[in-house]
Design a protein around this motif. Structure first.
Motif, mmCIF file in Angstrom:
data_model
loop_
_atom_site.group_PDB
_atom_site.id
_atom_site.type_symbol
_atom_site.label_atom_id
_atom_site.label_comp_id
_atom_site.label_asym_id
_atom_site.label_seq_id
_atom_site.Cartn_x
_atom_site.Cartn_y
_atom_site.Cartn_z
ATOM 1 N N PHE A 545 -30.191 23.385 -49.757
ATOM 2 C CA PHE A 545 -29.756 24.483 -48.876
ATOM 3 C C PHE A 545 -29.292 23.928 -47.539
ATOM 4 O O PHE A 545 -28.252 24.330 -47.002
ATOM 5 C CB PHE A 545 -30.900 25.476 -48.643
ATOM 6 N N ASP A 546 -30.081 22.983 -46.984
ATOM 7 C CA ASP A 546 -29.717 22.383 -45.693
ATOM 8 C C ASP A 546 -28.353 21.695 -45.789
ATOM 9 O O ASP A 546 -27.499 21.850 -44.908
ATOM 10 C CB ASP A 546 -30.774 21.361 -45.251
ATOM 11 N N ARG A 549 -25.510 24.124 -45.856
ATOM 12 C CA ARG A 549 -25.278 24.694 -44.540
ATOM 13 C C ARG A 549 -24.537 23.690 -43.657
ATOM 14 O O ARG A 549 -23.568 24.017 -42.996
ATOM 15 C CB ARG A 549 -26.611 25.096 -43.918
ATOM 16 N N GLU A 550 -25.017 22.443 -43.670
ATOM 17 C CA GLU A 550 -24.440 21.437 -42.776
ATOM 18 C C GLU A 550 -23.010 21.071 -43.156
ATOM 19 O O GLU A 550 -22.233 20.630 -42.318
ATOM 20 C CB GLU A 550 -25.305 20.162 -42.796
ATOM 21 N N ASP A 555 -24.930 29.782 -46.601
ATOM 22 C CA ASP A 555 -26.274 29.720 -46.048
ATOM 23 C C ASP A 555 -27.181 30.547 -46.948
ATOM 24 O O ASP A 555 -27.102 31.769 -46.988
ATOM 25 C CB ASP A 555 -26.246 30.297 -44.625
ATOM 26 N N THR A 557 -30.973 31.421 -49.198
ATOM 27 C CA THR A 557 -32.428 31.335 -49.364
ATOM 28 C C THR A 557 -32.710 31.569 -50.838
ATOM 29 O O THR A 557 -31.799 31.916 -51.608
ATOM 30 C CB THR A 557 -33.152 32.420 -48.550
#
Lengths: 1070, 493
Positions: A545-546, A549-550, A555, A557
């Motif tokens: 997930f990180d 996003r990066e 994004d 959950t």
């Protein structure tokens, strides 16, 4: 004329096997025997511990025996004393006393002196144990001291040992009793429930004293008298002292404390002041509902939630939910990914509280979403956290509740085959050779009995008398407790001090304490615990997930990953599941194409079906046949239809098995639960037989077929060893879906996160990388000019993987670089690189401040290629730098590297480069070794895995490849599964036990293996049923060594043949 | 591999391995050829080896004994040259034997003949695989023995490097042949430098800057460009002292004094080694050439010269010195560890025990070892098994535990005829007499030692002992055993 009934008797001195290596019987064996002998009561008095009392108490509850909770206190400065609490308060003081003694001593021991007793003695009845030998005068002084301490009752123990001196000794003790006014009480110093346990008791003594039975001598007891005796036997022994007998009953009658009085009290600091837990929970749930359904929750969900809240109120479980909520909230505030599972976790309330991410509106398919008020079962919520960050959560709990209110449950470590064999073998003086040969035949920590065949396999004679004796003792000792360890994460949290309810002791880990009871004990007493567990896949998912996003991706959950993605299910149906949570094992991979999951509930079943329970119960094939429409769906009875509807009439989940016991066999819910417990704690062979008969009889009575009844029971037995309830499967299924979704849509991020979360899962880095490349991910090598510590994603440039991202291997992949020091070095490197590009090896070395070791490992990993140095040149360069510096240069700070003549090192051939890659990285981005060896392998008549896939069912085939995985699951009756890999794919081998025996060397040693056998395929699942194996590891030598050098060293060929470790081989159970 | 002197020598053809335990892991330190064929190798963890080869038989490795065996071999090789040495097995390679045969070869018909003879003798002594390398330098000989003396060639197991051809032969060998540490070899491999020729081609300075001086030095030593000193092994000194008299002696006092001198002379060495003597051999050479021998033993390791000398005194009665003794030798045939101890600083109760020990030893020296025995406890609850005879001095803890009284003499079980009563009998007939019991104490229950059979004996097999007394005060030890009825086991004095 019938003899008069003997006077009643209560046994007050009983040592169970929870006094490790001193008691030779389980608590329940003692309780059952005491009840059968007609004892008025029995105490359990283990040494400085209450670890065995719950088991005894459970058994006493079932048999109706009056159990006295007690403890033997071994003191540093006075004779040992038995103590029995008369009420709840006194019990609390005893727990406090034991906690005191345990906490100040190293793990496993207890340090108490007589002065410690005074402040804890109120309400305790004491029986002083005089030393067995020697003068009684000093004892009299001690007895007087104890009399002053134990004002609620102090006695002196008298015991007949049948050592020929009983009469004199009893008279002397009676004299002490008369002189001190401390009355005599009869005991028998019980260590075992039957005299038949004497050999085992002797063996335990030998293990404790590190001697053999031959040399133990007088350390062993002369006779077997320390067993439970009947009132008649005791009356005969104490004929001259009837008062001492009568006193046992007096004491027993005064000890009215029952463990049932332990009322569990929830912590109260989870609720804001002035609010009731229920009101607060309802508020939180309402708020959560608004958060989960911003547009308003569907009506059905509202009804469900209302119902759940009512049940929670009825049962008073609100504090429990709040406790879990508090922990989860903390984790979320720290960005730690977590997920709850268990019966209560699947509630709509938990979804609102954010404890789970399974949307009750979408996934309303679960049988029994929630604890029902009718079934008296405690709520069960386990919470999984990222495995790398669970410790933060644990420390939070300790900080919030303090060590006196938060404790880890214990795990009872018991003797299993291997450990039993080792200790018993030593005690009986078997040669170390024989013992290790025997234990070599036991794979893993098996709890299966050793069969004659195993013994013969180890080259030993099963008819050898000493060996037979040893094996029968091994059987007896299996399941005996050895020590208390800490549970992986089961926390007990209380309102008041925990040591009022249970003694607390030190764990092996610094800063950890554990209570003396394990999870079964807590269950039996209805004390609630929260399991704070570690799960690698959560780490992986969070990292993925990180990364998304990066790198400009979505994004996400757990709850917002798009559901019902057909592509994800297509991928799973094709068994393309490497790295996917739970379904990546060989067994799962062969199940996927058969089960063909198409919806979330199919995943729940997929997770639960490849387990010992359904496999042992033969439930798998009927389910698959019904699913494929090859067999009609039938229900054993109308009553069970509701229970079995979701699984096409075949019980697959633990809950279903329990319901069958209740609805089908007529068990009460609590009986069904004790059935489950009986299965979980094996070695209650006696009880199991009774339960089995009752179960089958009940099923027959209700009109079920015997075959079905027996299959169900087998399944329950299977669940016992590794139970898998639907409520847990559902939470796992969500992670299956999420990880599969990531793999399907973001393969680069998924592979990167998976690598960064190692060690976890089934597969090695090499296989993960290979799989990613097969899914179109560009993978770039470790490079000091580009890599970071972790694996990273970078723009793919021209090559263009999915999402335009390439996976750059990080320094963590370099073999030998691990631990904080290596990591810090690599982070220095990255920081120095950010300042300015490295000019050359020397610049790298100086500015990053790398140690010789790190620098060399980087060079060997070919990570200096970005500086224009190939592997050999790099090593040549760094070796110069890392030689110990000359002092003069170090002082002046000048470059000490003078000009040197150029050196021409031999070029690295491709095969050598591949071998070096495996040596330094455990993987290669170059050609697969088999691709390089293909001509040789072809000549050996070996087909590639691609050609294998096209072979006809039943064809004789010969395949070869690197061994990437070996498994011998406990359920597979000695069958071994091997996975071979070549440059084109993998081949799955099934090696029957017989073939394994004939080819041990090849199976266990080979890195390059040829297998001959029959190809079996049903279109989706393919494997080779192996009849012969050949170790051709020698072929790999051709990749690296010069043929001329090989020819020169005929006697050393075997050494050259030791190909460096290619891939780690898994040897665990499926 | 297998030392020919061990009982496992016949395992040579079976999967057999020696095991070294470090901490919790056991690894194989040496394996037989058959074990290698089965797939195990030295350095493998024992657990893995067991999985591969369940039939593997193992024994604990004994590096000290291996070294001692190598030492013994080196001693035997002194028949060729006084200059021998051993190379202990180490991480760099297998162990071996060094022989400096400079100037010796012609005595055996030349170098080749010597090497053949050496190899044959070693094989005859039970060493199946013997490889001999012979060269001008130690380094070259080491390499030759390990890398050239293979099974092939005209003389299997022999490699004689001809003069002058050394460099060329060595150049073709792998770098392992240079006696280098394993990680240096590994680095060389990684650099692609596999043969000695590859090293010879490189400039020296850069090589030394990277791998240290060791590579260059080994290369030079092998090629004879740098001398390599040879340190021969010092011969093992036996526990032996001799004394030669200027004039033959004959008087007993002189002999005794000489013995004491010898004992005194050995004492410092014993102290240094923390050892004491347990068995001593005295050899006295008479003028006529015959040798008189006396052997004494001690019941605990001793190095007190007076005590030892006194033991010999007991053996000197009737010593026939003939025309006199011209020399004497004292050999300690058995020595055992003995910690530093301070004897006799304080004359206290401890002294009495010592006195008993000394008396015991002296009696044994005088009467012969088989004639003086001492009862000692044996740790068993079964009365007839609880005693043994000892030839050593009693240790402090060497006593029986407190039990109910035992008769000083046990009888073989003698059945009684019970005439009345039970538990215990009140009237019974034993040795043709009727006994009437007026007092009894018991039972003392002693269970059999269950570990002698395949099945643990039934719990009721225990034996019950009673002490009974008749009106006249005679006390008997009665026992009852399941199946055997009542028996008399002893009479109390």
């Amino acid at each position: 004329m019938t003899p008069p009934a003997p006077p009643p008797y209560a046994e007050l001195d009983v040592t169970t096997n929870f006094t490790f290596l001193r008691g030779a019987s389980h608590p329940d064996e003692l309780v059952v025997t005491a009840a059968a002998l007609g004892l008025r009561a029995m105490a359990v008095t283990d040494r400085n511990t209450l670890a065995g009392v719950v088991r005894a108490w459970t058994a006493a509850r079932d048999t109706g025996l009056h159990l006295i909770v007690g403890c033997r206190l071994d003191l540093e400065d006075a004779p040992s004393v038995l103590v029995y609490p008369t009420d709840r308060a006194a019990y609390g003081r005893l727990c406090g006393l034991l906690t005191l003694g345990r906490r100040r001593a190293p793990k496993g021991s207890c340090l108490l002196v007589r002065d410690d007793l005074a402040s804890h003695a109120a309400g305790l009845i004491a029986v002083v144990l005089p030393p067995e030998e020697g003068d009684l005068d000093p004892v009299a002084r001690d007895v007087v001291a104890f009399r002053e301490i134990f004002t609620d009752g102090c006695h002196l123990a008298a015991r007949c040992r049948l050592d020929g001196r009983d009469a004199g000794r009893l008279a002397a003790l009676a004299a002490v009793a008369a002189r001190t006014g401390v009355p005599l009480v009869a005991t028998n110093g019980v260590r075992m429930h039957t005299p038949a346990r004497r050999p085992l008791l002797d063996v335990l003594t030998c293990i404790r004293e590190h001697v053999t039975v031959e040399t133990a001598g007088w350390r062993l007891a002369a006779n077997a008298e320390a067993h439970l005796k009947s009132p008649a036997d005791m009356a005969a022994l104490f004929a001259a002292y009837p008062d001492a007998l009568a006193r046992t009953v007096e004491i027993a009658d005064r000890c009215a404390f029952d463990l049932a009085e332990l009322r569990y009290e929830y912590p109260d600091d989870i609720t804001p002041p002035g609010r009731t837990p229920q009101a607060y929970l309802e508020d939180l749930t309402r708020a959560g509902m608004a958060w989960r359904w911003p547009d308003g929750a569907p009506e059905r969900v509202r009804t469900t939630i209302a119902h759940e809240l009512t049940v929670i109120q009825q049962l008073g479980y609100a504090p429990y939910f709040l406790t879990v909520y508090d922990i989860v909230r903390f984790a979320r505030s720290q960005g730690i990914l977590c997920q709850g599972r268990g019966s209560a976790a699947n509630s709509a309330v938990c979804y609102c509280l954010g404890i789970t991410a399974i949307d009750p509106a979408t996934f309303d398919l679960l049988f029994e979403r929630f604890v029902s008020a009718a079934r008296d079962e405690p709520p069960d919520i386990d919470v999984d956290f990222e495995h790398e960050r669970r410790e933060e959560v644990i420390q939070y709990i300790y900080t919030k509740y303090g060590r006196d209110r938060a404790g880890l449950a214990a795990t009872l470590i018991t003797y299993r085959s291997r450990s039993a064999l080792r200790d018993v073998g030593k005690a009986l003086g078997l040669s170390q050779d024989a013992v290790s040969a025997l234990s070599g035949t036991v794979w893993g920590g098996s709890s299966r009995p050793l069969e004659d065949a195993h013994v013969r396999e180890a080259g030993l004679d099963p008819d050898d008398p000493r060996l037979r004796l040893a094996l029968s003792l091994v059987e007896e000792i299996r399941g005996f407790p050895r020590h208390l360890s800490q549970h992986v994460g089961g926390f007990v949290l209380t309102r008041g001090p925990l040591h009022d309810s249970v003694p607390i002791e030190n764990a092996a880990m610094a800063d950890r304490t554990v209570i003396q009871w394990d999870k079964d004990d807590l269950d039996a007493l209805g004390m609630l615990k929260v399991d704070v567990l570690a799960l690698g896949m959560l780490t992986c998912v969070r990292k993925a997930f990180d990364l998304l996003r990066e790198t400009g991706g979505p994004d996400l959950t757990l709850a917002t990953v798009p559901a019902d993605d057909a592509g994800v299910y297509d991928m799973l149906c094709a068994a393309d599941s490497l790295g996917v949570f739970q379904v990546e094992s060989r067994a799962q991979m062969s199940m996927l194409p058969r089960l063909r999951p198409r919806c979330f509930y199919d995943l729940v079943i997929e997770v639960a079906i490849v387990r010992p329970g359904p496999i042992q119960g033969d439930m798998v094939h009927p389910y698959l046949r019904r699913r494929q429409g090859l067999e009609p769906v039938r229900y054993p009875s109308g009553a069970l239809r509701r229970t079995l509807e979701k699984t096409l009439g075949v019980p697959l989940f633990q809950e279903q098995a329990m319901r069958i016991a209740i609805d089908g066999a007529g068990f009460s819910p609590s009986e069904a639960d004790s059935l489950r417990c009986a299965m979980a704690t094996f070695r209650r062979a006696g009880t199991i037989h009774g339960l089995r008969d009752r179960f089958v009889a009940g099923m027959l009575r209700n009109g079920h077929e015997r075959a079905f009844a027996e299959a169900c029971f087998r399944q329950i037995e299977g669940f016992g060893e590794y139970g898998f309830p639907e409520s847990h499967a559902a939470s796992f299924a969500l992670l299956v879906y999420v990880s599969a979704w990531l793999k399907r849509h973001h393969p680069a991020a998924f592979a990167c996160a998976l690598l960064n979360s190692q060690p976890m899962g089934f597969y090695s880095a090499a296989q993960i990388v290979r799989d990613a490349r097969e899914h179109g991910v560009a993978v770039q090598p470790v490079d000091v000019t580009r890599s970071a510590w972790d694996n990273t994603l970078e723009p793919a440039g021209g090559s263009g993987g999915p999402g335009g991202l390439a996976l750059r291997l990080g320094f963590r992949q370099v073999k030998g670089l691990s631990g904080p020091a290596a990591r810090a070095a690599c982070e220095r490197l990255v920081a120095a690189r950010a300042v300015r590009r490295f000019r050359d090896a020397e610049d790298l070395w100086r500015r990053a401040g790398l140690s010789a070791d790190v620098l060399e490992k980087l060079a060997n990993a070919d990570a200096l290629a970005g500086l224009g140095l190939d592997r050999r040149d790099a090593l040549w360069a760094v070796k110069r730098l890392t030689a110990p510096p000359l002092p003069l240069f170090a002082v002046s700070g000048a470059s000490e590297i003078g000009a040197e003549p150029d050196v021409d090192l031999p070029d690295l051939r491709e095969g050598e480069a591949v071998v070096e890659d495996y040596r330094s990285l455990r993987l290669t981005l170059r050609a697969h070794p088999l691709a390089l060896l293909r001509p040789d392998v072809e000549r050996d008549g070996v087909m590639s895995t691609r050609r294998l896939r096209a072979a006809a069912d039943g064809a004789r085939v010969r395949v070869g490849g690197l061994v990437v995985c070996r498994q011998r699951p406990g359920t597979a009756k000695g069958v071994l599964f091997i996975t071979l890999e070549d440059e084109l794919g993998v081949a799955n081998l099934i090696v029957p036990a017989r073939v394994f025996e004939a080819n041990r060397r090849a199976v266990l040693r080979a890195r390059l293996l040829y297998a001959e056998g029959r190809f079996q395929t049903d279109g989706e699942v393919q494997h080779v049923l192996v009849s012969h194996l050949t170790d051709r590891t020698d072929r790999l030598a051709g990749l690296t060594a010069e043929p001329s050098a090989l020819a020169l060293m005929p006697s050393r060929a075997d050494r050259v043949g030791r190909f460096p470790e290619t891939v780690s081989s898994h040897r665990g159970n499926a | 591999m297998t030392r020919p002197d061990t009982p496992d020598a016949d395992r040579r053809d079976h999967p057999f391995a020696l095991v070294t335990e470090t901490g919790n892991t056991a690894t194989l330190s040496a394996v037989t050829r058959a074990a290698e064929v089965a797939g195990v190798f030295a350095g493998m963890p024992l657990a893995d080896a067991r999985a591969v080869c369940p039939a593997l038989v193992t024994r604990p490795a004994d590096p000290d004994a291996d070294l001692a065996a190598l030492g013994a071999l080196a001693d035997r090789a002194t028949r060729y040259t006084p200059w021998t040495a051993i190379e202990p097995p180490g991480p760099g390679g297998e162990g071996g034997l060094w022989l400096d045969i400079t100037g010796c070869a012609h005595l055996f018909g030349g170098e080749a003949a010597l090497a053949r003879d050496l190899r044959e003798r070693m094989r005859a002594a039970g060493f199946s695989t013997v490889r001999v390398g012979l060269a001008d330098t130690r380094g070259a000989a080491w390499a030759a023995a390990r890398f050239l003396a293979g099974a092939g060639g005209e003389t299997p197991g022999l490699a004689l490097l001809p003069d002058g051809a050394q460099r060329q032969l060595l150049a073709n060998l792998p770098v392992e042949a240079l006696r280098l540490p394993p990680d240096t070899v590994d680095t060389l491999h990684r650099l692609g430098l596999r043969r000695i020729a590859d090293l010879l081609a490189l400039p020296r300075a850069p090589l030394a800057a990277r791998l240290g001086p060791v590579v260059a030095r080994r290369l030079d030593q092998a090629l004879g460009r740098e001398p390599e000193p040879f340190t021969p092994r010092a011969p093992a000194v036996p526990w032996r002292k001799t004394i030669t008299f200027p004039e033959p002696i004959g008087r007993t006092e002189d002999v005794e004094r000489a013995i004491e001198t010898l004992c005194r002379a050995l004492r410092p060495r014993l102290e240094q080694a923390d050892r004491g003597a347990r068995r001593l051999l005295l050899e006295m050479a008479r003028v006529d050439g015959s040798i008189l021998r006396r052997v004494v033993g001690t019941s605990r390791p001793t190095r007190d010269p007076e005590a030892l000398a006194r033991l010999f005194q007991e053996t000197l009665d009737g010593l026939d010195v003939g025309f006199g003794i011209e020399s004497m030798a004292l050999t300690l045939t058995v020595v055992e560890p003995l910690g530093a101890e301070q004897h006799g600083f304080v004359r206290g109760p401890g002294q009495t025990a010592d006195a008993t020990v000394l008396l015991f030893d002296r009696l044994r020296a005088r009467l012969g070892p088989g004639r003086v025995i001492r009862p000692a406890p044996r740790q068993s609850h079964v009365p007839e098994a609880a005693v043994t005879t000892a030839d050593r001095a009693p240790a402090a803890a060497d006593t029986w535990p407190a039990t109910a009284p035992r008769p000083s003499r046990l009888l073989a079980p003698e059945p009684v005829e019970v005439l009345g009563g039970n538990l215990p009998p009140v009237r019974f007939r034993w040795r043709r007499r009727v006994w009437t019991v007026v007092r009894a104490e018991g039972p003392e229950r002693i269970a059999p030692e269950w570990w002698h059979g395949a099945e643990a004996p039934a719990p009721n097999r225990a034996r019950d002992y009673w002490r009974v007394e008749d009106a006249a005060g005679h006390r008997l030890w009665l026992a009852r055993e399941a199946g055997a009825g009542w028996t008399v086991r002893g009479v109390f004095a």
